[in-house]
Write a protein that holds these residues in place. Structure first.
Motif, PDB file in Angstrom:
ATOM      1  N   THR A 258       0.845  -1.192   0.000  1.00 59.95           N
ATOM      2  CA  THR A 258       0.000   0.000   0.000  1.00 59.95           C
ATOM      3  C   THR A 258       0.879   1.240   0.000  1.00 59.95           C
ATOM      4  O   THR A 258       2.076   1.180   0.298  1.00 59.95           O
ATOM      5  CB  THR A 258      -0.917   0.004   1.228  1.00 59.95           C
ATOM      6  OG1 THR A 258      -0.114  -0.064   2.416  1.00 59.95           O
ATOM      7  CG2 THR A 258      -1.868  -1.174   1.204  1.00 59.95           C
ATOM      8  N   GLY A 259       0.253   2.378  -0.310  1.00 59.37           N
ATOM      9  CA  GLY A 259       0.974   3.636  -0.249  1.00 59.37           C
ATOM     10  C   GLY A 259       2.003   3.809  -1.351  1.00 59.37           C
ATOM     11  O   GLY A 259       2.982   4.533  -1.177  1.00 59.37           O
ATOM     12  N   ARG A 260       1.791   3.192  -2.532  1.00 64.18           N
ATOM     13  CA  ARG A 260       2.749   3.311  -3.617  1.00 64.18           C
ATOM     14  C   ARG A 260       2.135   4.114  -4.750  1.00 64.18           C
ATOM     15  O   ARG A 260       0.944   4.416  -4.762  1.00 64.18           O
ATOM     16  CB  ARG A 260       3.159   1.920  -4.111  1.00 64.18           C
ATOM     17  CG  ARG A 260       3.781   1.069  -3.010  1.00 64.18           C
ATOM     18  CD  ARG A 260       4.298  -0.238  -3.561  1.00 64.18           C
ATOM     19  NE  ARG A 260       3.229  -1.023  -4.162  1.00 64.18           N
ATOM     20  CZ  ARG A 260       3.428  -2.180  -4.787  1.00 64.18           C
ATOM     21  NH1 ARG A 260       4.636  -2.647  -4.918  1.00 64.18           N
ATOM     22  NH2 ARG A 260       2.420  -2.854  -5.298  1.00 64.18           N
ATOM     23  N   THR A 261       2.938   4.436  -5.755  1.00 69.94           N
ATOM     24  CA  THR A 261       2.437   5.173  -6.910  1.00 69.94           C
ATOM     25  C   THR A 261       1.549   4.273  -7.751  1.00 69.94           C
ATOM     26  O   THR A 261       1.603   3.044  -7.657  1.00 69.94           O
ATOM     27  CB  THR A 261       3.608   5.675  -7.771  1.00 69.94           C
ATOM     28  OG1 THR A 261       4.303   4.542  -8.313  1.00 69.94           O
ATOM     29  CG2 THR A 261       4.568   6.515  -6.938  1.00 69.94           C
ATOM     30  N   ARG A 262       0.737   4.869  -8.612  1.00 69.39           N
ATOM     31  CA  ARG A 262      -0.153   4.098  -9.472  1.00 69.39           C
ATOM     32  C   ARG A 262       0.650   3.190 -10.405  1.00 69.39           C
ATOM     33  O   ARG A 262       0.262   2.056 -10.689  1.00 69.39           O
ATOM     34  CB  ARG A 262      -1.050   5.026 -10.278  1.00 69.39           C
ATOM     35  CG  ARG A 262      -2.065   5.778  -9.425  1.00 69.39           C
ATOM     36  CD  ARG A 262      -2.916   6.755 -10.229  1.00 69.39           C
ATOM     37  NE  ARG A 262      -3.753   6.034 -11.180  1.00 69.39           N
ATOM     38  CZ  ARG A 262      -3.623   6.111 -12.501  1.00 69.39           C
ATOM     39  NH1 ARG A 262      -2.664   6.860 -13.037  1.00 69.39           N
ATOM     40  NH2 ARG A 262      -4.429   5.441 -13.307  1.00 69.39           N
TER      41      ARG A 262
END
Length: 401
Positions: A258-262
């Motif tokens: 989670t919390g990553r770029t698209r």
């Protein structure tokens, strides 16, 4: 505690690919019971004949300017011969046959057409299944899974993303090829098969960046994985093949970050698509290996069947929503065929009994006592893992035959 977002987890309802909305659906499981009542006896005897045919009742509707055309397509799907895939919002896909379908329209609801449809779950392919027929149906289900896996991989979302998204899938394909080659060099594999697999693995590793590019994914990658797995595990002793497959069941499975770029999320999804193609190829080969395996007794067959249900169930649980409906059905079909084969095989296998004796006797004595055949003394020793054939414990296992 967070509440579940139900709408995001519902399946898109359809039958034979024709979509519709559902206002109400019912599933009716049950048993086939015969109740025997006797004179002057207060308690009946209830005979269980097995599970009853499972019925589904669906209140479906179509609501749009093209509801009449959609209704015509649904009527055709209901009237078509044979089984089809029914997808219900919370049930997911299941193979069924349509029994009846009542189309309803009211004068004050233009653009709205409702249906009351009755389905029954699909049953066995034939009334009498031999072991040979059951095995042939397993191989047919393997081919069906391979076809679906190829189409699913071809739909991997890489177009429109940075090149690293396609590179992630290509890298996982290369990792899969290296994993197969590690199995080839670790276990004893037929010489000719080993050479064929070695060349196929090298070809897949070299072509990975061509099979997945920023413009799209090629389903041929999944086809190559299926071919390699089938050849590799088919060229090994079944016992070795099953041990190797144990270590590949969770290939590429990891918790979603989670919390990553698209773009990073897309790369992870592309990598998972390649990993899933690898796992599917291993499951298909697993089914084929079981067809070549020998089971010495009924408990071993029952254990194998339970493992099949667990392994296929784990992969089926990773299918999400309507996009994976076809894959879910193909996996369920192969799992069902393998379990049917093992069930048919189990009936012909000898059960195992526990023998208790007042004192220890040699295995030779027990072989003559139980079977009238001294040559089966080694069987008793092997089954009970005895350190010495002259000392069989007072409690041990033996085949009932």
């Amino acid at each position: 505690m967070a509440c579940r977002d139900w709408l995001s987890t519902l399946w898109r309802a359809s039958f034979r690919g024709v979509p519709f909305f559902v206002s109400h659906d019912e599933e009716a499981p049950g048993r086939r019971l015969v109740i025997h009542e006797f004179p002057n006896r207060d308690t009946p005897f209830i005979e269980d004949l097995g599970e009853a045919a499972r019925h589904f009742s669906v209140d479906a509707y179509l609501a749009s300017d093209s509801a009449d055309g959609q209704a015509a397509a649904l009527v055709a799907a209901i009237a078509r011969k044979g089984a089809g895939t029914l997808v219900l919002p919370t049930h997911g896909p299941v193979q069924v046959r349509a029994v009846t379908g009542a189309r309803q329209r009211e004068k004050d609801t233009h653009g709205y057409i409702s249906f009351r449809i009755e389905f029954v779950r699909e049953g066995a392919a034939s009334g009498l299944a031999t072991v040979g027929l059951a095995a042939s149906q397993v191989f047919a289900a393997v081919s069906a899974l391979a076809s679906v896996a190829s189409a699913v991989f071809a739909g991997t979302s890489v177009a429109g993303w940075p090149a690293r998204v396609a590179d992630a899938a290509a890298g996982t394909l290369q990792e899969a090829a290296a994993t197969f080659d590690e199995v080839r060099t670790t276990y004893a594999v037929d010489g000719a098969v080993s050479a064929t697999v070695r060349d196929a693995v090298a070809s897949l590793a070299d072509d990975a960046s061509v099979l997945v590019t920023p413009t799209g994914a090629d389903g041929a990658a999944a086809e190559q994985l299926f071919a390699i797995a089938s050849d590799l595990f088919g060229g090994m002793e079944p016992a070795d093949a099953l041990r190797a497959i144990d270590g590949l069941a969770d290939f590429g499975v990891s918790d979603a970050a989670t919390g990553r770029t698209r773009a990073a999320v897309a790369a992870a999804a592309a990598s998972e698509a390649a990993a899933r193609a690898m796992r599917l190829s291993v499951l298909a080969a697993y089914a084929e290996v079981l067809m070549a395996s020998s089971f010495v007794d009924r408990p071993s067959g029952i254990t194998a069947r339970a493992q099949v249900a667990e392994r296929f169930g784990a992969e089926m649980s990773r299918c999400v929503g309507g996009l994976d409906a076809e894959l879910f059905v193909a996996l369920a079909g192969l799992r069902g065929q393998v379990c049917d084969y093992l069930t048919r095989l189990i009936t012909d296998l000898a059960p195992v009994a526990t023998v208790e004796a007042p004192r220890s006797m040699p295995s030779l004595w027990w072989a003559w006592r139980l079977y009238g055949d001294p040559a089966r003394a080694e069987e008793i020793v092997a089954r009970n893992r005895l350190p010495h054939p002259s000392f069989v414990p007072t409690t041990f296992e033996a085949l009932v035959s």
